[in-house]
Write a protein that holds these residues in place. Structure first.
Motif, mmCIF file in Angstrom:
data_model
loop_
_atom_site.group_PDB
_atom_site.id
_atom_site.type_symbol
_atom_site.label_atom_id
_atom_site.label_comp_id
_atom_site.label_asym_id
_atom_site.label_seq_id
_atom_site.Cartn_x
_atom_site.Cartn_y
_atom_site.Cartn_z
ATOM 1 N N TRP A 104 0.829 -1.209 0.000
ATOM 2 C CA TRP A 104 0.000 0.000 0.000
ATOM 3 C C TRP A 104 0.859 1.254 0.000
ATOM 4 C CZ3 TRP A 104 -3.817 -1.298 4.592
ATOM 5 C CH2 TRP A 104 -4.640 -2.378 4.220
ATOM 6 N N VAL A 105 1.865 1.266 0.873
ATOM 7 C CA VAL A 105 2.724 2.448 1.010
ATOM 8 C C VAL A 105 3.450 2.744 -0.303
ATOM 9 C CG1 VAL A 105 4.756 3.383 2.185
ATOM 10 C CG2 VAL A 105 2.999 2.170 3.507
ATOM 11 N N VAL A 106 4.027 1.700 -0.916
ATOM 12 C CA VAL A 106 4.759 1.886 -2.174
ATOM 13 C C VAL A 106 3.832 2.426 -3.251
ATOM 14 C CG1 VAL A 106 5.941 0.684 -4.055
ATOM 15 C CG2 VAL A 106 6.508 0.152 -1.676
ATOM 16 N N PHE A 107 2.657 1.842 -3.396
ATOM 17 C CA PHE A 107 1.760 2.247 -4.476
ATOM 18 C C PHE A 107 1.158 3.618 -4.225
ATOM 19 C CE2 PHE A 107 2.623 -1.631 -6.276
ATOM 20 C CZ PHE A 107 1.895 -1.875 -7.425
ATOM 21 N N ALA A 108 0.828 3.919 -2.975
ATOM 22 C CA ALA A 108 0.312 5.253 -2.674
ATOM 23 C C ALA A 108 1.390 6.307 -2.925
ATOM 24 C CB ALA A 108 -0.164 5.320 -1.220
ATOM 25 N N LEU A 138 -4.062 4.796 -13.269
ATOM 26 C CA LEU A 138 -4.456 6.022 -13.954
ATOM 27 C C LEU A 138 -3.306 7.018 -14.005
ATOM 28 C CD1 LEU A 138 -8.051 6.755 -12.573
ATOM 29 C CD2 LEU A 138 -7.454 6.283 -14.957
ATOM 30 N N THR A 139 -2.415 6.960 -13.013
ATOM 31 C CA THR A 139 -1.399 7.990 -12.830
ATOM 32 C C THR A 139 -0.036 7.604 -13.373
ATOM 33 O OG1 THR A 139 -2.564 8.643 -10.798
ATOM 34 C CG2 THR A 139 -0.336 9.509 -11.116
ATOM 35 N N VAL A 140 0.387 6.361 -13.116
ATOM 36 C CA VAL A 140 1.728 5.905 -13.490
ATOM 37 C C VAL A 140 1.702 5.395 -14.930
ATOM 38 C CG1 VAL A 140 3.616 4.333 -12.898
ATOM 39 C CG2 VAL A 140 2.198 5.322 -11.090
ATOM 40 N N PRO A 141 2.674 5.758 -15.773
ATOM 41 C CA PRO A 141 2.711 5.308 -17.176
ATOM 42 C C PRO A 141 2.665 3.793 -17.282
ATOM 43 C CG PRO A 141 4.320 7.046 -16.822
ATOM 44 C CD PRO A 141 3.785 6.683 -15.466
ATOM 45 N N PRO A 142 2.020 3.265 -18.344
ATOM 46 C CA PRO A 142 1.703 1.835 -18.441
ATOM 47 C C PRO A 142 2.850 0.858 -18.215
ATOM 48 C CG PRO A 142 0.605 3.034 -20.181
ATOM 49 C CD PRO A 142 1.472 4.021 -19.476
ATOM 50 N N ALA A 143 3.938 0.960 -18.994
ATOM 51 C CA ALA A 143 5.024 -0.022 -18.869
ATOM 52 C C ALA A 143 5.619 0.012 -17.473
ATOM 53 C CB ALA A 143 6.108 0.236 -19.918
ATOM 54 N N ILE A 179 3.081 -1.573 -14.914
ATOM 55 C CA ILE A 179 3.082 -3.037 -14.953
ATOM 56 C C ILE A 179 4.385 -3.571 -14.365
ATOM 57 C CG2 ILE A 179 3.189 -5.049 -16.482
ATOM 58 C CD1 ILE A 179 0.426 -4.058 -16.263
ATOM 59 N N GLY A 180 5.503 -2.901 -14.704
ATOM 60 C CA GLY A 180 6.806 -3.324 -14.196
ATOM 61 C C GLY A 180 6.910 -3.254 -12.693
ATOM 62 N N VAL A 181 6.208 -2.330 -12.081
ATOM 63 C CA VAL A 181 6.201 -2.213 -10.619
ATOM 64 C C VAL A 181 5.161 -3.144 -10.016
ATOM 65 C CG1 VAL A 181 5.677 -0.653 -8.685
ATOM 66 C CG2 VAL A 181 7.075 0.154 -10.592
ATOM 67 N N TYR A 182 4.002 -3.287 -10.685
ATOM 68 C CA TYR A 182 2.901 -4.056 -10.113
ATOM 69 C C TYR A 182 3.272 -5.503 -9.832
ATOM 70 C CZ TYR A 182 -1.418 -6.684 -9.757
ATOM 71 O OH TYR A 182 -2.388 -7.554 -9.325
ATOM 72 N N LEU A 235 12.722 -4.993 -13.486
ATOM 73 C CA LEU A 235 11.882 -5.533 -12.420
ATOM 74 C C LEU A 235 11.180 -6.827 -12.839
ATOM 75 C CD1 LEU A 235 10.309 -2.196 -11.141
ATOM 76 C CD2 LEU A 235 11.861 -3.672 -9.851
ATOM 77 N N MET A 236 10.684 -6.853 -14.074
ATOM 78 C CA MET A 236 9.964 -8.037 -14.532
ATOM 79 C C MET A 236 10.902 -9.216 -14.775
ATOM 80 S SD MET A 236 6.663 -7.511 -14.688
ATOM 81 C CE MET A 236 5.964 -8.578 -15.949
ATOM 82 N N GLY A 237 12.115 -8.928 -15.229
ATOM 83 C CA GLY A 237 13.052 -10.004 -15.528
ATOM 84 C C GLY A 237 13.749 -10.573 -14.311
ATOM 85 N N THR A 238 13.631 -9.908 -13.185
ATOM 86 C CA THR A 238 14.277 -10.397 -11.966
ATOM 87 C C THR A 238 13.230 -10.862 -10.956
ATOM 88 O OG1 THR A 238 14.401 -8.084 -11.171
ATOM 89 C CG2 THR A 238 16.341 -8.985 -12.287
ATOM 90 N N ILE A 239 12.682 -9.944 -10.198
ATOM 91 C CA ILE A 239 11.791 -10.308 -9.089
ATOM 92 C C ILE A 239 10.546 -11.046 -9.577
ATOM 93 C CG2 ILE A 239 10.422 -9.421 -7.172
ATOM 94 C CD1 ILE A 239 12.331 -7.031 -7.078
ATOM 95 N N SER A 240 9.880 -10.488 -10.589
ATOM 96 C CA SER A 240 8.614 -11.085 -11.029
ATOM 97 C C SER A 240 8.830 -12.466 -11.644
ATOM 98 C CB SER A 240 7.939 -10.161 -12.039
ATOM 99 O OG SER A 240 6.689 -10.683 -12.428
#
Length: 362
Positions: free
Chosen positions: A47-51, A258-263, A266-269, A79-84
């Motif tokens: 929550w904290v990171v996303f807020a 809505l706020t953070v650019p798409p790629a 997704i890379g953070v999500y 981020l996607m190639g490592t953690i995810s």
């Protein structure tokens, strides 16, 4: 005000009795209490990171400051190639733990067969492959989010299968639809990168999907689904604690995308929301590890081999590309195709063909 908020957070972290009063905290084992508390802290951390990122990018937009596309693409790939990717492999290790050799063989066979089918689908019809990739992304995000809510908070406000299906659609849709509505042209660009790996220009006849009235219609339908999910859950759950958490998370996800650019979003999500919370969910089970160190160690050991295998597979795929991407955004398109190909069996084999102990089971 801050004291009250801090008290509420501490109470939630401590794990108060559920709204139904089924289990008293004193009746739980020390390990289960510790594990549940750790899982709750991981959820709070997400929550904290996303807020924080939502506020930061809203401030960037207000100040007319834009993060260059190249850096957004590099963040996605990193981020996607490592953690995810690491976490995705670990989910299969968890699913196969304690299984017989026959089951493991069938699981692997089905997994490889679906990889071939998904790849062939992209080759034969890249646009259909793109549609499948988006659908799998939404299903994974929606079901994964609901599983964490089930394990860590509860879902007493979701009283029917229809409500649960709506919750999956809303949570999964949050990953795709808000950004599509805000900047459909950017969505079309990334979609073009994905299909161009196999057939340059294949998306051209479908560009109407990224313009009005289609965009407005999709946005309106999704807004209605969000409203129905929150209203129905609030009424049936009598605005319980689980409903409040669900509503807060749903609105936070919508605001974030809505706020953070798409790629970048997704890379953070997937690493910072889906993977972090999915891993922490292991601690809420009866036999789960109860410390952060134990959880990280378990993931590090279990996910290493699948992660290396996936990287080798992706490397071989990149080496035989007919058209090598010439930009970071182009490599986002290639990686998105590659991860979609392995995500199809990840979702189908790991969950739907294994309903009792799938990748999202508790």
């Amino acid at each position: 005000m801050s004291t009250g908020l801090g008290s509420s957070v501490r109470t939630w972290l401590a794990g108060p009795p559920s709204d139904d009063g089924e289990v008293e905290r004193g009746e739980q084992s020390d390990e289960l209490v510790a594990g549940t508390a750790l899982a709750r802290r991981a959820v709070l951390g997400s929550w904290v990171v996303f807020a924080g990122l939502t506020v930061a990018f809203a401030a960037f937009a207000a100040a007319d400051v834009a993060v260059p596309l190249r850096y957004r693409a590099l963040a996605y790939l990193g981020l996607m190639g490592t953690i995810s990717l690491y976490h995705g492999g670990f989910e299969h290790v968890v699913n196969l733990r304690g299984r017989g050799q026959g089951f493991r063989f069938r699981y692997l066979l089905a997994y490889l067969a679906l990889i071939v089918i998904a790849y062939d689908l992209f080759v034969l019809s890249p646009v259909v492959g793109l549609a499948l990739a988006l659908s799998i992304t939404a299903l994974k995000a929606g079901h994964g989010g609901l599983a964490v809510l089930d394990a860590v908070v509860g879902t007493d406000h979701l009283r029917s299968r229809v409500q649960r299906a709506l919750a999956v659609a809303v949570r999964g849709g949050a990953v795709l639809i808000p950004a599509y509505v805000v900047d459909p042209g950017l969505y079309a660009m990334y979609g073009g990168y994905m299909v161009n790996v196999f057939e340059p220009g294949a998306l051209q006849p479908f560009l109407w999907l990224f313009a009005d009235p289609t965009v407005s219609l999709v946005g309106g339908v999704y807004a209605g689904a969000v409203g129905a999910h929150l209203s129905l859950g609030g009424l049936r759950g009598r605005f319980s604690r689980s409903w409040r958490v669900d509503a807060g998370e749903t609105l936070l996800l919508v605001a974030f995308f809505l706020t953070v650019p798409p790629a970048l979003a997704i890379g953070v999500y997937f690493p910072c929301w889906y993977a972090a919370r999915g891993t922490a969910r292991l601690t809420a089970g009866d036999d789960g590890p109860s410390t952060a160190r134990a959880v990280i160690g378990r993931v590090a050991r279990g996910g290493a081999l699948p992660w290396v295998g996936a990287l080798v597979l992706f490397g071989l795929g990149a080496a035989f590309l007919a058209r090598t991407p010439s930009s970071a955004a182009g490599w986002v398109g290639f990686y998105s195709v590659a991860i979609s190909v392995i995500a199809v069996p990840h979702v189908v084999v790991g969950a739907y063909l294994d309903r009792k102990r799938g990748i999202w089971s508790i």
